[in-house]
Motif scaffolding. Sequence first.
Motif, short mmCIF file in Angstrom:
data_model
loop_
_atom_site.label_atom_id
_atom_site.label_comp_id
_atom_site.label_asym_id
_atom_site.label_seq_id
_atom_site.Cartn_x
_atom_site.Cartn_y
_atom_site.Cartn_z
N UNK A 161 0.84 -1.20 0.00
CA UNK A 161 0.00 0.00 0.00
C UNK A 161 0.88 1.25 0.00
N UNK A 162 2.00 1.21 0.76
CA UNK A 162 2.91 2.37 0.81
C UNK A 162 3.53 2.61 -0.56
N UNK A 163 3.88 1.51 -1.25
CA UNK A 163 4.45 1.63 -2.60
C UNK A 163 3.47 2.31 -3.54
N UNK A 220 -12.33 -0.94 -13.13
CA UNK A 220 -11.99 -2.32 -12.80
C UNK A 220 -10.80 -2.86 -13.58
N UNK A 221 -10.41 -4.05 -13.16
CA UNK A 221 -9.19 -4.68 -13.67
C UNK A 221 -9.25 -4.96 -15.17
N UNK A 222 -10.39 -5.49 -15.65
CA UNK A 222 -10.51 -5.84 -17.08
C UNK A 222 -10.25 -4.62 -17.96
N UNK A 223 -10.88 -3.50 -17.61
CA UNK A 223 -10.73 -2.28 -18.41
C UNK A 223 -9.30 -1.76 -18.32
N UNK A 255 -10.15 -8.08 -4.24
CA UNK A 255 -9.86 -6.98 -3.31
C UNK A 255 -8.85 -6.03 -3.95
N UNK A 256 -8.88 -4.79 -3.51
CA UNK A 256 -8.07 -3.78 -4.21
C UNK A 256 -6.59 -4.09 -4.26
N UNK A 257 -6.02 -4.57 -3.15
CA UNK A 257 -4.57 -4.79 -3.17
C UNK A 257 -4.20 -5.93 -4.13
N UNK A 275 -15.09 -3.97 -7.05
CA UNK A 275 -15.13 -4.37 -8.45
C UNK A 275 -13.73 -4.33 -9.06
N UNK A 276 -13.04 -3.24 -8.86
CA UNK A 276 -11.73 -3.12 -9.46
C UNK A 276 -10.70 -3.01 -8.37
#
Length: 250
Positions: free
Chosen positions: A33-35, A107-110, A139-141, A245-246
């Motif tokens: 998260x810091x990165x 989201x990730x796909x886009x 999850x986001x991370x 979602x993303x």
Amino acid sequence: MADARMNSPTMNAAERPTKPSAQPNALANHLAAAREEERERIARDLHDILGGHLVAIKIETALLAARLEAEPLRRRARAIQKLLDDALATVSRLTRELRPGILKDFGLGAAIECQAEDFAQRTGIACRIVCADHDIQLPQHAAVALFRIFQEALTNVCKHAQASQVAVRLTQEGDEVLLEVSDNGRGLTAADIDKPRAFGLRGMRERLDELGGRLELHPCHPSGTRLRVAIPLAAAEGSGAERCKGAQPQ
Ligand SMILES: Nc1ncnc2c1ncn2[C@@H]1O[C@H](COP(=O)(O)OP(=O)(O)OP(=O)(O)O)[C@@H](O)[C@H]1O
Ligand SMILES: [Mg+2]
């Protein structure tokens, strides 16, 4: 070598599962998260400060160019304007790479599709999205980690593969999210994978260890490399991170 199969004389690529039982740990998640926070700050400075200066120089140059009468000087001014346009395009691309806002919003796909388009445009290597599942719920991370792995996979294709084509597949199968990046380049060897000063593949494995995922590298036929990444949804869930979602790079 961690996997005996890598020593097989018939293998010109390798599969190296990461520790399947690895538990996502709080420190590793905090560091990731810091990165991301640091990348976001750099992206903001690049966009707002460097981008702002470049636009100001562009305006000043246009004003100056309008007053020039001698053709050789006007030609020089046009060359400077072209360099400024290139620099602005680079700032814009770097900002997108450092802070993939589309990942948060769509989201990730886009985000994967957008990154593949950028890559194809920049390198001239055709990048075909075979499938990019837009309903993947990570999850986001975990989504950010997968996106960073994808960026490094494309960078490797550009740097090492001598490929003319890349195919990308992002799917959810059972309790896993799978990402495959296949190129038609020169392929890689077990020695490539163990280069002591190479950090890209190592970084991918470290990210995946944190998520209980795995990385596989297979030869493609007739030539090339297929990089396959799997992240178990259950393992990612175990981190307690909020499901979305993303992803929302902090
Ligand atoms: N798609 C590919 N096709 C061919 N060779 C590859 C491919 N991806 C990686 N390699 C080989 O594997 C090696 C290790 O890759 P890795 O990403 O770990 O390091 P790197 O790209 O050399 O350096 P770094 O990522 O640290 O800047 C590369 O040096 C290259 O020889
Ligand atoms: Mg690399």
